[in-house]
Write a protein that holds these residues in place. Structure first.
Motif, short mmCIF file in Angstrom:
data_model
loop_
_atom_site.label_atom_id
_atom_site.label_comp_id
_atom_site.label_asym_id
_atom_site.label_seq_id
_atom_site.Cartn_x
_atom_site.Cartn_y
_atom_site.Cartn_z
N ARG A 353 -0.27 -35.59 68.19
CA ARG A 353 -0.13 -34.67 69.30
C ARG A 353 0.11 -35.50 70.75
O ARG A 353 0.46 -34.70 71.83
CB ARG A 353 -1.19 -33.57 69.39
CG ARG A 353 -1.00 -32.65 68.08
CD ARG A 353 -2.19 -31.73 68.19
NE ARG A 353 -2.25 -30.72 67.18
CZ ARG A 353 -1.24 -29.60 67.11
NH1 ARG A 353 -0.42 -29.27 67.91
NH2 ARG A 353 -1.16 -28.79 66.03
N ALA A 579 1.89 -27.36 72.52
CA ALA A 579 2.44 -27.81 71.44
C ALA A 579 3.85 -27.31 71.59
O ALA A 579 4.77 -27.95 71.21
CB ALA A 579 1.92 -27.16 70.04
N GLN A 580 4.03 -26.12 72.10
CA GLN A 580 5.27 -25.68 72.37
C GLN A 580 5.99 -26.44 73.47
O GLN A 580 7.16 -26.62 73.53
CB GLN A 580 5.36 -24.02 72.89
CG GLN A 580 4.83 -23.09 71.58
CD GLN A 580 4.66 -21.76 71.82
OE1 GLN A 580 3.97 -21.40 72.96
NE2 GLN A 580 4.88 -20.83 71.22
N SER A 583 7.08 -29.66 71.73
CA SER A 583 8.53 -29.42 70.88
C SER A 583 9.66 -29.17 71.67
O SER A 583 10.62 -29.58 71.18
CB SER A 583 8.16 -28.36 70.07
OG SER A 583 9.34 -27.85 69.30
N ASP A 627 6.08 -27.08 64.93
CA ASP A 627 4.69 -27.79 65.02
C ASP A 627 4.45 -28.08 63.50
O ASP A 627 4.33 -27.33 62.63
CB ASP A 627 3.64 -26.86 65.38
CG ASP A 627 2.18 -27.61 65.61
OD1 ASP A 627 2.50 -28.62 65.69
OD2 ASP A 627 1.26 -26.50 66.06
N PRO A 628 4.21 -29.48 63.19
CA PRO A 628 4.45 -30.57 64.30
C PRO A 628 6.02 -30.78 64.40
O PRO A 628 6.88 -30.12 64.07
CB PRO A 628 3.95 -31.84 63.31
CG PRO A 628 4.18 -31.58 61.88
CD PRO A 628 3.89 -29.78 61.80
#
Length: 724
Positions: A353, A579-580, A583, A627-628
């Motif tokens: 991550r 995470a967003q 990405s 994600d991932p």
């Protein structure tokens, strides 16, 4: 590329008003080998205990898109439970390993303690019933080897698309710099016009722009370390992240013909100094302490332009990065300078991550004219001597196996170079060694030909005694062929320097570390950013007339482009999760733009370029998040004939939903990919799952097999399988 004239000021201003500051380096461009190899401190350990930390445990982990509520009674209760477990472990130590001493405690990113072993063995400590795992502390180093403009990542367009003026980009977002400190006297970090802020740590080194100044080093009491920026690296990195919009820059007396800016010029910074004074390495404990302090201080993004030896998917520092991401803090991390070559990505950039940065070139620099009978070529000065007035002398080309058929000059030169300008090639040994050998043979100056595509770079010293004193300059690989033709004739090195723009952009840096990761073979880096000839701020003591600026190179310089980009995306979309945000930056990167470091052919290997070169405008306008951010099926034994599946969660970022065609490349070499469903419908702020299937024939060719997962018009991700 031969550059006869620099671009006129009007043309430069038409290209873009601002330039991204770059990632700085504590270590100069001294050699062509990998970055300083990280070792471990066998006298100390990080000991992970059984209970989960605050960031991931059910009673305390924050809701999606939120931070941990440290004032919650439930969180306080669970924190007390973690403290009790650490106390139990300390009691066990006193009875079973009495010489070992706990030197640090952690509960946000890891439930762990740092232990000075004092002769006790790691195995003894690891046998305690409270322990999940124990590792020697790693040693980590600043990754440096230094911009064209923010045009490359479309930053100014992203600022406009986010609905704010360029001077406001990143406002309210806090970026922690785990590095060598930040020089607040530099105009990049002036707090004029900033609202009053709560300032933490040593107020001597804070203002309303740089709002924290703290030191993390176990030698601080004995050596009197402070948060002061003694080394260059942290100030350079910080400038790339958030140098104030429209800052005028001069390098070696040459005015840059446009003002520069950080990627997120209005972001607030935190100086978490883990390399204080002249200390060149940080232990895992120092980094964990700084990470937890930054999170507790309310920071949104952390920049770690550093690296050390990766220890697989159980590497505790990478676990901490992953946990903090899930708790709401984005970590931008350097891939490392240990390339070229697969499996060279460093920790903690190897974290699943982490927002991990590879480095590519930007085509601008300061150079002096080197004039031959065939024309004029730009020569880049560095940490060695320069000419104070025009120097004319015969050119002595030293033949050998290096670039352009030149000697690498790594051993004593037998030719008599008295009164001549020696020409040799980059590669194999340090620049100090090459230039020293030329000087010892009588040369009065040296010209070094680059050995990779792109421009020349500022050569650095290697720190050894008796550094050479003759003037030395580097020319590009292509220009080296032109200069070489003047062998035996008079060549003039001009004293006057100028700013050059060459267009030598987007060549992958040869030093940029590559994936896949060890053990689980994930794709790294995640994305590539400018990392060669990056222009940014350095502390006032490093030039004759402050404010000081310099061109540096390294994945250290690429990383703050990503940290600044994360700050801009969070500024534009404050409700997006970590995470967003990651990405949005990774899965909207430009493809088909990065070139091999050896020439003009496109570089397509996902473990060299990740998803491609970042595009901040696309990131700010991202429609979906994955994600991932990449798909890895790990290693498949050759001849096994396996089929595996991998689920990717897709979430809507538009607030309106949408329908997208989903596809994946066919693969090849006996490895085939497919995806289901082929059409994906997302509700407003909704999520769905796509399943990628990999089928490897028994006769699949050994090596890496890649493809691209595409959510049409919205996102793309690298897909990778290693057949062993």
């Amino acid at each position: 590329m031969r550059v006869r004239d620099r671009l006129p000021l009007a043309a430069l201003l038409a290209v873009l008003l601002v330039i991204p500051a770059a990632a700085a380096a504590a270590v100069s461009n001294a050699t062509d080998g990998p970055s300083v190899g990280a070792t471990v401190d066998t006298g100390s350990a990080i000991v992970q205990l059984q209970l989960d930390p605050l960031s991931t445990a059910a009673p305390s982990r924050p809701p999606k898109g939120k931070k941990i509520d440290f004032d919650s009674a439930t969180v306080k209760s669970y924190r007390a439970l973690l403290s009790a477990q650490r106390n139990d472990f300390k009691q066990w130590l006193r009875a079973n390993a009495p010489n070992a001493k706990v030197t640090g405690e952690f509960d946000i990113s890891l439930n762990a303690v740092a232990v000075k072993l004092n002769g006790e063995t790691l195995g003894t400590v690891a046998s305690a019933p409270q322990v999940r795992t124990a590792q020697y502390e790693g040693l980590y180093y600043p990754i440096a080897l230094g911009d064209p403009d923010l045009d490359l990542i479309r930053a100014s367009e992203a600022w406009a698309a986010a609905g704010g003026g360029p001077a406001d980009a990143g406002a309210g977002v806090k970026v922690a710099i785990l590095d060598t400190g930040i020089d607040i006297t530099h105009p990049c970090f002036s707090d004029a016009g900033y609202a009053p802020q709560t300032q933490l740590g040593d107020r001597t080194f804070t203002n309303n722009k740089v709002i924290v100044a703290k030191v993390f080093n176990n030698k601080t009491p004995s050596r009197g370390y402070t948060a002061e920026a003694i080394q260059e690296h942290g100030t350079h990195v910080s400038g790339t992240v958030a140098c104030n919009f429209g800052t005028a820059a001069t390098v070696d007396g040459v005015a840059i013909p446009h003002p520069i800016s950080g990627v997120a010029p209005r972001a607030l910074l935190g100086n978490y100094n883990i390399f204080p004074g002249d200390d060149g390495n940080a232990r895992s404990e120092d980094i964990l302490n700084a990470l937890e302090a930054a999170y507790a201080d309310g920071f949104d993004v952390v920049n770690m332009s550093l690296g050390g030896g990766a220890q697989g998917f159980q590497d505790l520092l990478t676990i901490a990065v992953d946990d903090l991401d899930q708790a709401g803090m984005v970590s931008a991390v350097a891939a490392g300078n240990s390339g070229p070559g697969l499996f060279t990505v460093e920790s903690p950039g190897s974290a699943a991550r982490a927002l991990t940065a590879g480095a590519a070139t930007v085509g601008h620099f300061i150079a002096a004219p080197i004039t031959t009978v065939d024309g004029s070529f730009p020569g880049v000065a560095g940490a060695f001597g320069t000419v104070s007035s025009d120097l004319t002398a015969p050119l002595a080309v030293i033949p050998g196996p290096g670039a352009n058929g030149l000697s690498l000059a790594c051993s004593a030169l037998t030719a008599d170079l008295s009164g001549k300008i020696a020409m040799v090639a980059r590669g194999s040994c340090t620049f100090s060694t090459k230039i020293r050998n030329a000087q010892a043979a009588g040369a009065i100056a040296a010209i070094v030909s680059n050995n990779v595509a792109g421009d020349g770079i500022a050569m650095g010293q290697d720190g050894t005694a008796n550094q050479p004193t003759i003037p030395a300059y580097m020319v590009s690989l292509s220009d080296g062929g032109g200069v070489k033709l003047a062998d035996g004739t008079a060549v003039t090195i001009g004293a006057g320097q100028a700013y050059f723009v060459t267009g030598n952009d987007d060549f992958m840096a040869s030093f940029s570390s590559q994936g896949p990761t060890d053990v689980d073979f994930r794709v790294k880096p995640d994305v590539v950013a400018p990392g060669v000839n990056v222009l940014s701020s350095i502390p006032h003591q490093f030039c004759a007339t402050p404010p000081c600026f310099a061109f540096f190179q390294g994945t250290s310089m690429a990383t703050p482009h990503l940290a600044g980009s994360a700050a801009v995306v969070e500024w534009a979309h404050p409700t997006w999760t970590s995470a967003q945000v990651r990405s949005a930056i990774v899965n909207t990167a430009d493809v088909g733009t990065l070139k091999k470091y050896t020439g003009t052919a496109l570089e397509t290997k996902v473990n060299v370029i990740g998803a491609g070169r970042e595009n901040l405008l696309s990131a700010v306008g991202a429609k979906v998040a994955l994600d991932p951010v990449s798909v890895s099926f790990g290693a498949v034994p050759s001849g096994s004939g396996q089929t595996r599946t991998f689920d990717v969660q897709v979430s809507d970022l538009t607030g309106a939903g949408g329908t997208y065609a989903v596809s994946v490349g066919a693969g090849g070499g006996g490895v085939a990919y497919s995806v289901s469903p082929s059409t994906l419908s997302l509700g407003a702020n909704g999520t769905a799952t796509v399943t990628v299937t990999m089928s490897a024939d028994k006769g699949a060719a050994p090596g890496g097999h890649q493809a691209r997962l595409t959510i049409a018009g919205a996102a793309h991700a690298a897909v990778y399988t290693l057949v062993k």
